[in-house]
Design a protein around this motif. Structure first.
Motif, short mmCIF file in Angstrom:
data_model
loop_
_atom_site.label_atom_id
_atom_site.label_comp_id
_atom_site.label_asym_id
_atom_site.label_seq_id
_atom_site.Cartn_x
_atom_site.Cartn_y
_atom_site.Cartn_z
N ALA A 86 33.83 40.16 27.12
CA ALA A 86 35.00 40.15 27.99
C ALA A 86 34.90 41.33 28.94
O ALA A 86 34.10 42.25 28.73
CB ALA A 86 36.26 40.27 27.15
N ALA A 87 35.69 41.30 30.01
CA ALA A 87 35.63 42.38 30.98
C ALA A 87 36.99 42.52 31.65
O ALA A 87 37.78 41.57 31.70
CB ALA A 87 34.57 42.09 32.02
N ALA A 88 37.25 43.77 32.12
CA ALA A 88 38.49 44.00 32.85
C ALA A 88 38.21 44.93 34.01
O ALA A 88 37.31 45.78 33.95
CB ALA A 88 39.51 44.64 31.91
N ALA A 89 38.95 44.75 35.10
CA ALA A 89 38.86 45.66 36.25
C ALA A 89 40.16 46.44 36.29
O ALA A 89 41.25 45.84 36.31
CB ALA A 89 38.67 44.86 37.52
N CYS A 90 40.07 47.78 36.25
CA CYS A 90 41.27 48.60 36.19
C CYS A 90 41.31 49.56 37.36
O CYS A 90 40.28 50.13 37.74
CB CYS A 90 41.28 49.46 34.92
N SER A 91 42.49 49.77 37.91
CA SER A 91 42.62 50.79 38.95
C SER A 91 42.57 52.15 38.26
O SER A 91 42.72 52.25 37.04
CB SER A 91 43.94 50.62 39.70
N LEU A 92 42.39 53.22 39.05
CA LEU A 92 42.31 54.55 38.46
C LEU A 92 43.64 54.94 37.81
O LEU A 92 43.70 55.81 36.94
CB LEU A 92 41.91 55.58 39.52
N GLU A 93 44.72 54.28 38.24
CA GLU A 93 46.03 54.58 37.67
C GLU A 93 46.30 53.77 36.40
O GLU A 93 47.37 53.87 35.80
CB GLU A 93 47.16 54.24 38.67
N GLY A 94 45.37 52.91 36.01
CA GLY A 94 45.53 52.16 34.78
C GLY A 94 46.15 50.79 34.99
O GLY A 94 46.51 50.11 34.03
#
Ligand code: F6P
Length: 741
Positions: free
Chosen positions: A79-87
Motif C-alpha cells: 500500500a502507499a500514501a502521499a502526505c503533505s508536510l503538514e500531515g
C-alpha cells in the motif's frame, strides 16, 4: 571405545554450537540484506514515479492515487500514501492501513529521526503479520513537496527465517548422524593412519586417487582468487586490459569476427574514393575491440569501391593509417544479397524478433539464400583461422546457421555468438518455419550471448520447445550429447573514452556552431534524436511527443527545436520506404501546425552523418530522446552520455530498450504514451543544472565502468574457461578434425 564416545559427544556439542551460531549469523545478515533491499526498492519506486507524483501532487488527486496504485504493482509493496508536510493525506491506495495516518507517521519520524530527516522506516507487527513502513521525501528541485509512505509486506521474511531454521536443523541432524557413523567406523579402522593418509594426499604428495581432486580444488581456488584480484586490481577496462586478458587467458591468440556489416566501407564519389563509417551499433561496439585485439573481421564487401581496395586475398588493412587489423571482404551477388540480407534477415528475422507490429515475411527462396550465404561466410571464416582451435566471434541475426557450419569444419573452435537484437518468446519465435534449424545452428556455438537475461530466458524457452536437448538450468547451458552451449547475458556498450571525441569541439563551441548552422537563436532549446531510419526506433512517436509538448506547454513554442538525424537504412525494402514517407509527412504536419516566422519545431536530416558529426550534435543538445519501440540495447543512449563530459543534458529513454536497465537515471518513458513523453520533454527542459549533473554523473560512471572492453573481456574469459574445461575433461579428443558435432 570410551574415548570414541567422548570424542563423539564433543563433536556433537561442537556441531550444535556451530548450527546455533550459523542460524544467528544467517538470520541477522539476511534480515539486514532484506531490509536494505526494501529501502532500495522504496527509493527506486519513488524515483521512478517521481515525475508523475510531482506533476499531480497538488493538482490532480485522482491521478496521484493512480500513480500510487501503479507503485503497488511491485508485489512486495502492499500500500502507499502521499502526505503533505503538514500531515494531510493527499491520496492513499485502498489497502493503506488506517492505523498509520500521515500525521502520526510524520510525527513519529520527526521524533525518532529528527526534524530534518528525509527518509525513515519502522517495522510494526500487525495481527496479519509484520510490515515495514518506509517514508521518502519527494522533492522538486530544492522544494520539498511532501512524503511518500510505502507499506512493505515482511511476512515473506518470517517465512524465509523459518525455512532457514528448518534447513539448519536438518543439516545438523544429517551431519550428526554422518559424524557419528564416521567416528564409529574410524574407531574400527585405525583412524590415525587414515587421516595421515588423507592429509598427505591433500598436501599434494599422496595417493593417486586423490590427485585429480586435489588438482581441481587447487586450480579452482587459484582461479577464484585470481579473478577476484584481477577485478579488484584491474581498474577500468581499457584496450590494454583487454589485450592483457587475451594474452593471459588465451595465449594472445588473434580473434576472427564474423559480421555482415564491415567497419570501413570504401565508396566511390565525385572526389574519388572515401571511407565511410556505417551507422551501426554493432560496428560502434566491435570496432574498438578489434583495434585492441587485432585479427580479422570477415564481412560483406558492400561499398562501391570495396573491390578496388582489397589485396589478392580480398583483404584490406584497417583502420586507415593505423592498420591494426584486417577486414576480409566476402562478395555477394544481387540475388544473394536480396534473399539473405533484405529478405530473410530484414523482412523475416528482424520483425520476428522486434515487438514493433510489423509482420514477418518468410519466403522459402530467401531462406535458401540465407542458408547458402551463411555457408559462404562460414567457409571464409575457416579460411582465415590460423589454428584448429581458433576463437571466433559470430555476430547477429544474419548468421544463425554459421556457428554449426563452422563447428563442422573446426570441431575444436571456441565460437562465441552474440545476438544483437531481442530474442522473442517461444510462442512468437515458433511462427518461423525454420525455427528448429535456426536454433540448432546457434547451438553450434560454445556461448550464445544476448543483451539481457530476459532474452536468454526466451532463447532457452525456445530451445526447450523446439529442439531435442537437455537444459542445465543451474549452469544456464543447453546440452546436446557431449556438447554444451552456455547461454549468457552480456550487455553491450561503447568504448570509453570515445576516440571520436578528440575530433569534436567542446560543448560551448558545439552548442554555438550547431545553433548557427540550424539558423537558431543562441539561447534556443535543442533536442536531438539519432537513428537509422527504422520502424523499431519509434521516430513517429518521438516527433508526436514534440507536438504534445508544444500543445501542453505553450512556453516552449518558438523556443524548442528537435533535430532528428536519420540515416537511410535498408531502403530497398518497401516497409522502410513507406516509413521514410510517413516520417516526412509527420514532420511536415507538425511544422505546419507550429510554424511562426522562421520557426519550425522539427528539423529532419535524412542523411548519413559520420560519427564525429553525430557527437557534435550530442554536445550541442539540451536533451536526447531515444524512443525505440523495442531495442536489444541501443548505443545512442550510451553515446550521448559519453559525449557529455560537462555533465549537462538530459537523456529521455524508452523503457523498451536494453539500455533502460543500465541507465536508470535517464527519464524512462513509454514511447507509446505521448502524454508521458511530452511531460518528460518538459521535465528535461526545466530540469535544474544540479539535477542534470547528478544524473549524468552517475550514468557516466556506469558507462565508463561497463564499457565495451569489459563486454568483450567477459566473453573472452568465459570462452577461455570453456576451453580449459574441455581440455581438462579430454572432451576435445571426442571431436577429431572434420567430424560433425
Ligand atoms: O541492431 C541490430 C543491427 O545489426 C545492429 O547491430 C546494427 O546497428 C544495425 O542492426 C545495422 O543494420 P544494417 O547493418 O542492416 O545497416
Amino acid at each position: 571405545m570410551t574415548r570414541t564416545v567422548r570424542f563423539l559427544l564433543v563433536l556433537l556439542v561442537g556441531l550444535a554450537l556451530l548450527t546455533a551460531a550459523g542460524y544467528v549469523a544467517l538470520t541477522s545478515t539476511t534480515r539486514s540484506w532484506f531490509e536494505r533491499d526494501l529501502e532500495l526498492r522504496a527509493q527506486l519506486a519513488v524515483t521512478a514515479a517521481r515525475q508523475s507524483l510531482a506533476t499531480n501532487w497538488t493538482s490532480d488527486r485522482a491521478r496521484l492515487a493512480q500513480t500510487l496504485t501503479d507503485i503497488t504493482r511491485d508485489d512486495r509493496i502492499m500500500a502507499a500514501a502521499a502526505c503533505s508536510l503538514e500531515g494531510e493525506e493527499l491520496a492513499t491506495t485502498a489497502s493503506y492501513p488506517a492505523g498509520f495516518s500521515c500525521r502520526s507517521v510524520l510525527e513519529r519520524m520527526r521524533l525518532e529521526a529528527g526534524a530534518g530527516a528525509t527518509s525513515w522506516s519502522m517495522t510494526p507487527e500487525l495481527p496479519s503479520g509484520r510490515i515495514e513502513l518506509s517514508v521518502s521525501t519527494l522533492t522538486e528541485g530544492p522544494v520539498q513537496l511532501g512524503v511518500v509512505v510505502l507499506v512493505h509486506d515482511l511476512s515473506f521474511l518470517t517465512r524465509r527465517e523459518a525455512t532457514t531454521r528448518n534447513l539448519l536443523l536438518l543439516a545438523f541432524f544429517v551431519l550428526s548422524v554422518g559424524a557419528s557413523l564416521v567416528t564409529l567406523l574410524a574407531a574400527r579402522l585405525s583412524w590415525k593412519n587414515w587421516t595421515l593418509e588423507l592429509r598427505r594426499a591433500l598436501a599434494g604428495g599422496g595417493t593417486q586417487e586423490f590427485q585429480p581432486l586435489v588438482r581441481d580444488v587447487k586450480s579452482l581456488a587459484e582461479r577464484l582468487a585470481s579473478e577476484h584480484d584481477r577485478e579488484a586490481r584491474g581498474g577500468l577496462w581499457s584496450p590494454e586490459r583487454l589485450r592483457a586478458t587475451l594474452t593471459q587467458h588465451l595465449q594472445g591468440e588473434r580473434v576472427v569476427i564474423l559480421a555482415n556489416r564491415e567497419p570501413y566501407i570504401h565508396e566511390r564519389g565525385p572526389e574519388g574514393i572515401r571511407v565511410v563509417h556505417p551507422a551501426s551499433g554493432l560496428v560502434t561496439a566491435l570496432e574498438p575491440v578489434m583495434r585492441a585485439c587485432s585479427g580479422v573481421w570477415v564481412a560483406h564487401g558492400s561499398g562501391s569501391a570495396d573491390r578496388e581496395t582489397v589485396d589478392a586475398k580480398d583483404r584490406v588493412k584497417v583502420p586507415p593509417g593505423e592498420e591494426s587489423y584486417q577486414v576480409r571482404r566476402v562478395w555477394l551477388g544481387a540475388e544473394e544479397e536480396n534473399g539473405y540480407y533484405y529478405g530473410f534477415s530484414n523482412e523475416g528475422l528482424w520483425p520476428l524478433c522486434h515487438l514493433a507490429h510489423a509482420r514477418p515475411l518468410f519466403r522459402a527462396e530467401d531462406y535458401e539464400h540465407y542458408r547458402r550465404v551463411n555457408q559462404k561466410f562460414a567457409d571464409a571464416v575457416c579460411d582465415e583461422v590460423d589454428s584448429d582451435d581458433p576463437i571466433i566471434l559470430v555476430q547477429d541475426y544474419h548468421f544463425a546457421l554459421a556457428p554449426r557450419m563452422i563447428r563442422e569444419k573446426l570441431p575444436r573452435a571456441t565460437i562465441i555468438t552474440f545476438w544483437h537484437i531481442p530474442w522473442p518468446n517461444a510462442e512468437r519465435f515458433g511462427i518461423c518455419p525454420w525455427r528448429e534449424e535456426l536454433i540448432s545452428g546457434l547451438l553450434g556455438s560454445s556461448v550464445v550471448g544476448f543483451h539481457t537475461q530476459q532474452h536468454c530466458n526466451n532463447f532457452i524457452e525456445s530451445v526447450d520447445a523446439y529442439v531435442e536437448s537437455r537444459i542445465d538450468r543451474e549452469a544456464h547451458a543447453v546440452v546436446q550429447g557431449p556438447r554444451r552451449t552456455l547461454v549468457r547475458p552480456y550487455p553491450i556498450s561503447i568504448e570509453w573514452p570515445v576516440h571520436w571525441l578528440s575530433q569534436v569541439p567542446q560543448v560551448a563551441e558545439a552548442r554555438a556552431a550547431v545553433r548557427k548552422e540550424l539558423g537558431l537563436a543562441d539561447d534556443a532549446l535543442l533536442g536531438v534524436g539519432v537513428d537509422r531510419l527504422d520502424y523499431t526506433k519509434g521516430i513517429e512517436e518521438r516527433l508526436s511527443a514534440v507536438d504534445e509538448l508544444l500543445t501542453r506547454y505553450p512556453q516552449y513554442r518558438g523556443k524548442f527545436t528537435f533535430v532528428q538525424l536519420a540515416a537511410p537504412s535498408r531502403t530497398k525494402i518497401l516497409r522502410y520506404q513507406e516509413l521514410n514517407d510517413r516520417i516526412e509527412a509527420v514532420a511536415a504536419q507538425i511544422n505546419a501546425k507550429w510554424t511562426n516566422g522562421t520557426y519550425r519545431p522539427i528539423v529532419l536530416l535524412r542523411v548519413h552523418h559520420e560519427p564525429a558529426a553525430v557527437f557534435r550534435y550530442y554536445r550541442a543538445a539540451d536533451l536526447c530522446y531515444v524512443s525505440s519501440l523495442h531495442d536489444g540495447m541501443n548505443l545512442v543512449a550510451k553515446e550521448f552520455v559519453a559525449a557529455r563530459d560537462d555533465e549537462r543534458g538530459v537523456l529521455i529513454l524508452s523503457q523498451f530498450t536494453g539500455a533502460a536497465r543500465d541507465l536508470t537515471e535517464a527519464l524512462i518513458v513509454n514511447p507509446y504514451d505521448l502524454r508521458q513523453a511530452g511531460d518528460a520533454l518538459a521535465a528535461a527542459l526545466k530540469m535544474p543544472p544540479h539535477e542534470q549533473a547528478e544524473r549524468m554523473h552517475s550514468m557516466r560512471r556506469m558507462v565508463s565502468e561497463f564499457n565495451v572492453y569489459r563486454w568483450a573481456g567477459r566473453m573472452l574469459v568465459d570462452a577461455a574457461e570453456i576451453r580449459r574445461k574441455d581440455r581438462m575433461q579430454g572432451r576435445l579428443s571426442l571431436f577429431p578434425r572434420g567430424e560433425s558435432t
